[in-house]
Write a protein that holds these residues in place. Structure first.
Motif, short mmCIF file in Angstrom:
data_model
loop_
_atom_site.label_atom_id
_atom_site.label_comp_id
_atom_site.label_asym_id
_atom_site.label_seq_id
_atom_site.Cartn_x
_atom_site.Cartn_y
_atom_site.Cartn_z
N SER B 156 0.96 -0.80 0.28
CA SER B 156 -0.03 0.09 -0.06
C SER B 156 0.65 1.45 -0.30
N GLN B 157 0.92 2.09 -1.09
CA GLN B 157 1.99 3.17 -1.17
C GLN B 157 1.38 4.48 -0.24
N GLY B 158 0.08 4.43 0.01
CA GLY B 158 -0.53 5.76 1.02
C GLY B 158 0.40 5.01 2.58
N HIS B 159 -0.52 3.77 2.90
CA HIS B 159 0.57 2.98 4.01
C HIS B 159 1.89 3.71 4.58
N SER B 160 2.37 3.02 3.26
CA SER B 160 4.21 3.00 3.24
C SER B 160 4.87 4.45 3.36
N ASP B 161 4.12 5.57 2.55
CA ASP B 161 4.08 7.09 3.09
C ASP B 161 3.40 7.25 4.45
N ALA B 162 3.29 7.26 5.33
CA ALA B 162 2.43 7.62 6.72
C ALA B 162 4.00 7.21 7.40
N ILE B 163 3.98 6.01 7.28
CA ILE B 163 5.24 4.82 8.06
C ILE B 163 6.64 5.57 7.61
N ARG B 164 6.92 6.30 6.96
CA ARG B 164 7.60 7.22 6.45
C ARG B 164 8.19 8.59 6.93
N ARG B 165 6.68 8.57 7.13
CA ARG B 165 6.65 10.11 7.67
C ARG B 165 7.15 10.22 9.44
N VAL B 166 6.77 9.59 9.96
CA VAL B 166 7.08 8.67 11.57
C VAL B 166 8.92 9.44 11.65
N ALA B 167 9.16 10.04 12.74
CA ALA B 167 9.93 10.20 12.84
C ALA B 167 11.22 9.06 13.85
N VAL B 169 12.43 6.97 11.53
CA VAL B 169 11.92 6.45 10.66
C VAL B 169 13.03 6.22 9.00
N LYS B 170 14.01 5.79 9.11
CA LYS B 170 14.57 6.26 7.09
C LYS B 170 14.11 5.72 6.11
N ALA B 171 12.89 4.22 6.35
CA ALA B 171 12.80 4.02 5.44
C ALA B 171 11.61 2.76 5.25
N GLY B 172 10.81 2.14 4.82
CA GLY B 172 9.49 1.30 5.10
C GLY B 172 8.77 0.92 4.09
N VAL B 173 8.02 -0.16 4.10
CA VAL B 173 7.03 -0.09 3.23
C VAL B 173 5.57 -1.09 4.43
N GLN B 174 4.31 -0.68 3.82
CA GLN B 174 3.44 -1.36 4.50
C GLN B 174 2.63 -2.65 3.24
N TYR B 227 -5.08 5.19 10.07
CA TYR B 227 -4.17 4.00 9.26
C TYR B 227 -3.90 2.61 9.32
N PHE B 228 -3.52 3.04 11.12
CA PHE B 228 -3.53 1.94 11.81
C PHE B 228 -4.15 1.39 12.77
N ALA B 229 -4.64 2.71 13.18
CA ALA B 229 -4.99 2.19 15.19
C ALA B 229 -5.62 1.26 15.54
N ASP B 230 -6.91 1.42 13.97
CA ASP B 230 -8.19 0.53 14.22
C ASP B 230 -7.31 -0.90 13.72
N TYR B 231 -6.62 -1.31 13.40
CA TYR B 231 -5.67 -2.42 12.26
C TYR B 231 -5.19 -2.98 13.48
N ASN B 232 -4.81 -4.59 12.87
CA ASN B 232 -4.20 -5.42 14.01
C ASN B 232 -2.79 -5.16 12.92
N THR B 233 -1.95 -4.53 13.52
CA THR B 233 -0.97 -3.87 13.12
C THR B 233 0.92 -4.54 13.14
#
Lengths: 329, 329
Positions: B156-167, B169-174, B227-233
């Motif tokens: 998921s492009q949108g969720h991968s972008d959300a991860i990468r915005r977290v302080a 985090v250097k890189a990531g995918v979802q 993005y994640f709070a409602d899900y099993n992540t």
């Protein structure tokens, strides 16, 4: 409902009963009646209000009272004779399923339908029908690939009949079971070469006559040419009570899998599957949805014989194009 | 090949590259060229012989040289602007996938296409597209039932972008992962009520910045609203090398399952699924098959905006109707 689609049912076995039931689940349809070769008074429909007529009345009295006639006879003897005759007076939908004879049947229905401006959908159901559409989509969307059709778990009428002809067998049924290993192999994106016998095995449930020898019966079944000899076949002996209790349903289904590559590195797998508790009821339900399409095609002057390949999905739905785009796209 | 369908590609990202590759797998198609907003000399096509032009040349020089223009821009900014403009001069196929805005986009393309006798297929691909067709078939064939769409396993492009915005985090995918339990429940013929979050969980692969605190990052991700709070992540910490090696692909796919009853006693399950190693390449391959249908619809004077719901399966295939009936029905 005003302007509802007036449907007739020609032939009243398991499929005809399924159509009668399915029409009640489609509020834009109205059942004109069942048309049978038996004495109408001997037929007990599923719904008390269903009218029953002799099939002889169809051509003389009903040509302006029916929008679509659903032909529920068999592919071996009934449809080749009825299809071309009814095509000159009715829009029809049928489930002709003798794959090898489809071109010939298509031509026999197409000529009278075109001449009389009728629309006749042939070979509708799940195979031919839904499975055919998925075979077409697989080829069109992944031209570099292989298509695999698996059938079952399903009751096979022809193989059940073959078992029942074996000396010492009182009753029996046969299920075609798709091979889980073969399915997993195909799903993995590999493209194995698989014959029909590699993709399926056969499970038999047999009630013996008193005094019959189980080993002899089993051997006769598993070595029967054409039907069982080439397959991995299992014979289970059961009591008549168990047969009555556990083996009266008509389940079927299967899988159409397309495995292909969009580029050398990327493989893609498309899969369509059905798990049907009642083969005739599902087929009937498909016929009824295509009756809606048949009526609409005729209203837009698309005449002649057609198949599931010629029907745009929107024509099958009770919803308007606007609703479909908003709710389902 | 004479009379081959002349195709243009407007926009050259992952999807445009996929279309270029797919055209080579369809012998009745011929690629006129790629039309890009970048400087044509800066673009390296997948095939050396592919012509590259500026998109500005399209309207002035190519309106009689292209049978179908495939729009490969994005749904957010490119298509809403390009779709209606190109519809006045070209038959087009696009993958507009902002579900909520489809009615509005349809109207914006339909008006110029109808006025200029062009045929424009919008929202083609797998969702919207193949999944939409299967949602429609499910409702039409089993009116008494429920439809379930599951997505994944997919990047998921949108969720991968959300991860990468977290302080930290250097890189990531979802990856969105469909719940096996939920799928099995639906396949059983039960009709559970399931929210999107009950049907999917989310798997994150994260590379930390030097000195970042893993527990803090994990907590920030799994509690992120919307993005994640409602899900099993699940958050997995990996090295940059592993990210490069194992997480550069764009897999996706999913399942559309219809569970319904044809009568009180008989339940039936229809299922369509995709397992895609490359989401953009598969979408491109669908666009190319629909380009064939687009050309044929235009030749039979079916003008205006249309969707996958309006396209009969036969129009997608390179085979004739006779071949299709003989080989695939």
């Amino acid at each position: 409902m005003q302007n509802s689609i007036r449907v007739g049912i020609a032939g009243y076995g398991n499929l005809g009963r399924g159509v009668e039931t399915a029409i009640h689940k489609n509020p834009d349809m109205q059942l004109v009646g069942i048309f049978t070769r038996r004495s109408p008074s001997s037929v007990s429909p599923c719904f008390a209000e269903t009218q029953v007529y002799s099939i002889d009345e169809l051509l003389s009295d009903f040509s302006n009272k029916i929008d679509v006639l659903i032909l529920c006879g068999g592919s071996k003897d009934d449809l080749p004779q009825q299809g071309p005759i009814f095509a000159s007076q009715f829009n029809t939908v049928d489930s002709f399923d003798t794959h090898a004879r489809i071109p010939e049947y298509f031509a026999a229905v197409d000529a009278p339908a075109t001449a009389h401006q009728k629309t006749c959908l042939i070979s509708i159901g799940w195979d031919p029908g839904m499975f055919s559409i998925n075979r077409l989509l697989g080829e069109a969307l992944l031209p570099d690939g292989e298509t695999y059709t698996f059938w079952g778990k399903g009751l096979s009428q022809g193989h059940s009949d073959a078992i029942r002809r074996v000396a010492g067998v009182k009753a029996g049924v046969q299920y075609t079971i798709p091979s889980t290993d073969a399915i997993e192999q195909v799903r993995s994106g590999a493209r194995p070469e698989l014959a029909t016998k590699d993709k399926h095995h056969r499970d038999c449930y047999v009630v013996l006559e008193d005094g019959a020898n189980a080993a002899t019966v089993e051997n006769t079944i598993v070595t029967m040419p054409d039907y069982f000899a080439d397959y991995n076949t299992t014979v289970n002996f059961i009591s008549e009570e168990t047969l009555q209790k556990d083996h009266q349903r008509m389940p079927h289904g299967g899988f159409v899998i397309r495995s292909g590559n969009t580029s050398a590195e990327q493989s893609q797998v498309m899969e369509f599957s059905l798990k049907l508790e009642s083969n005739p009821e599902f087929t009937a339900s498909v016929l009824v949805a295509y009756a809606r399409a048949c009526h609409r095609l005729n209203q837009s002057q698309q005449y002649g014989a057609k198949t599931a390949f010629d029907v745009a999905p929107a024509l099958l739905s009770i919803k308007t194009s606007e609703q479909l785009r908003k709710e389902l796209l």
